[in-house]
Each structure stands twice: as C-alpha cells, then as structure tokens.
Design an enzyme around this catalytic site. Structure first.
Site, mmCIF file in Angstrom:
data_model
loop_
_atom_site.group_PDB
_atom_site.id
_atom_site.type_symbol
_atom_site.label_atom_id
_atom_site.label_comp_id
_atom_site.label_asym_id
_atom_site.label_seq_id
_atom_site.Cartn_x
_atom_site.Cartn_y
_atom_site.Cartn_z
ATOM 1 N N GLU A 108 11.256 3.911 24.328
ATOM 2 C CA GLU A 108 11.205 3.086 23.127
ATOM 3 C C GLU A 108 10.398 3.756 22.016
ATOM 4 O OE1 GLU A 108 11.689 -1.414 24.795
ATOM 5 O OE2 GLU A 108 9.960 -0.285 25.535
ATOM 6 N N GLU A 128 12.951 -1.133 32.931
ATOM 7 C CA GLU A 128 12.094 -2.310 33.078
ATOM 8 C C GLU A 128 12.640 -3.328 34.070
ATOM 9 O OE1 GLU A 128 10.710 -0.706 29.089
ATOM 10 O OE2 GLU A 128 12.529 -0.695 30.303
#
Length: 254
Positions: A108, A128
């Site tokens: 990210e 995640e």
C-alpha cells in the site's frame, strides 16, 4: 529524524528510506511520524522537486508492525494514514524503489507512490485476509486502478503475491532493475523528471491525480486556474526562451 527512517537530499530529490531491517521494515508509529515529517519537508521546500521512498536491508516493507498493533500502538496518523502517506500522499511526485517483498501495508505504500521502480525479484501482495484483516490503507482502493480489476480481486481475496515481472506487465511497476538496483533506477528516473520545470511537474501530478474521478469536461474546468498560473509563471517564460536560444533551461520554481 528517527533512526528508523533515513532522510537525505540528492540534488533536487529527497530520498526517504525505512531503516528497520531487523523488523523487515515494518511500520510503527515512529516510522509513520518520521515519513510524514519528511514528505512535509518535500512539499515545503522549493529546491526539492520529488521524493524517492526506499528501504534498507533487502525488504521494501512487510506492512504494519503487528507487534506494535498488538501492544495497542496506533501506527497510522489521523487523516494521513499508514506512514503518513497512504491517505494523503505528498503534493510532489513520489517514486517507490522496491527491493524484495512489498507486502500488506508495504504494498500500500508503493501504491501511494506515483511511480514504482522494482528489482526483478521483488514481489507485491495484500495478504491481510490471511490474518483476518482487510487491506485498509488504500490497497483495495488503489490496486484496481493500477492493474486489471479481476487481477486485483484475485490478489485481494486469495492473499497471493504478484511477481515484479507480472506487476510490470500489468502496469503497476514502471521500470524493472536487476536485484539491488531499485534505488539507482529510481534516482535515474527522478533525474529525467527533475530536468523539467518543477512547477509544471507538480501541477501535472495534481491534474492527473484527479483525472479519473472527473469527466473530461469537469477536468477542463478544474484544471483551468492551474494552467493559467503555469502560463503566467517565470518558468514558462524561461522554458520558451531556452528552447528558442537552444540552451538548457534554468528553472527557478516561480
């Protein structure tokens, strides 16, 4: 700056390097605050044109520091996100120099950058879901804008990783380098950008950042005051004069 982040100026480029190799450059609160301070400096200084986000130790970033998370530490900054850039990137361009793994929040961080230069053995991923978490630092928002939506969906739902070669093929990575060469490659790309007018570079990024959220007509209306400011700038005059006189331009950023 904190020892966990190294900041150095290379001509008109600010290189910001995560320096927690023992933790695979995971982001804790200290790192977020230090990177936020660095990009604030980047935006504030007229002698800096762009930034490079790099790391030490062969791993770009493994994401949020889970030990800090379990200890109750808030590693994101209000209104700014992870490392102070995932929700509010700097106004000036930022290049990610990716070596090794860019996972979870690390991916990210790369997605929050405008350009990505990666070593050929680098890998990207937002795993995640494997930990019962969600890629909340912009991965689910930016990844489908950078690569095909179906590919982004598969990566997000499986937690699988993407090779640098595939990331380059899909358009996430701008340039590939040999292993260990990502920073040098990023600096070479930065040099091609800093040769241009700094005001024009900043405004070009600003217009591009909002382009996909607007219709073409809305884009023309929104860019008009920015374009007028550029046309009235000293740099625009210098660029035209240097072209006519067949010499390199001397930018002032004004």
């Amino acid at each position: 700056m904190a020892d966990s982040v190294i900041v150095e100026q290379r001509e008109r480029v600010l290189v910001v390097s995560l320096n927690r190799p023992e933790a695979r450059n995971a982001v804790n609160r200290e790192v977020s605050e230090a990177i936020a301070a660095a990009v604030d400096e980047l935006d504030a200084r007229d002698d800096l044109c762009l930034g490079v986000l790099a790391t030490t130790g062969g791993t770009f970033c493994s994401g949020m520091d889970l030990k800090a998370f379990l200890a109750g530490e808030d590693v994101s900054l209000p209104g700014r996100g992870l490392a102070g850039i995932t929700r509010r990137p700097p106004r000036k361009p930022l290049i990610a120099a990716v070596e090794g793994w860019a996972l979870a929040g690390g991916c990210e961080l790369a997605l929050a950058c405008d350009l990505v230069v990666a070593a050929e053995d680098a890998r990207f991923g937002i795993p995640e879901v494997k930990r019962g978490l969600v890629a909340a630092a912009g991965g689910l928002l930016r990844l489908p804008r950078r690569i095909p939506r179906a590919v982004a969906m598969q990566l997000a739902l499986t937690g699988d990783s993407l090779s640098a070669a595939d990331a380059h093929r899909f358009g996430l990575v701008n340039e590939l380098t040999a292993s260990g060469g990502a920073l040098a490659g990023a600096l070479a790309l930065a040099g091609r950008i800093t040769a241009n007018g700094p005001l024009a570079v900043r405004v070009t990024k600003e217009i591009l950042d909002s382009a996909t959220d607007r219709t073409v007509e809305e884009g023309f209306v929104g860019q008009e005051p920015l374009i007028q400011a550029i046309l009235a700038s000293q740099d625009a005059q210098e660029g035209a004069r240097a072209f006519a006189e067949k010499r390199p331009p001397q930018w002032t950023g004004r």
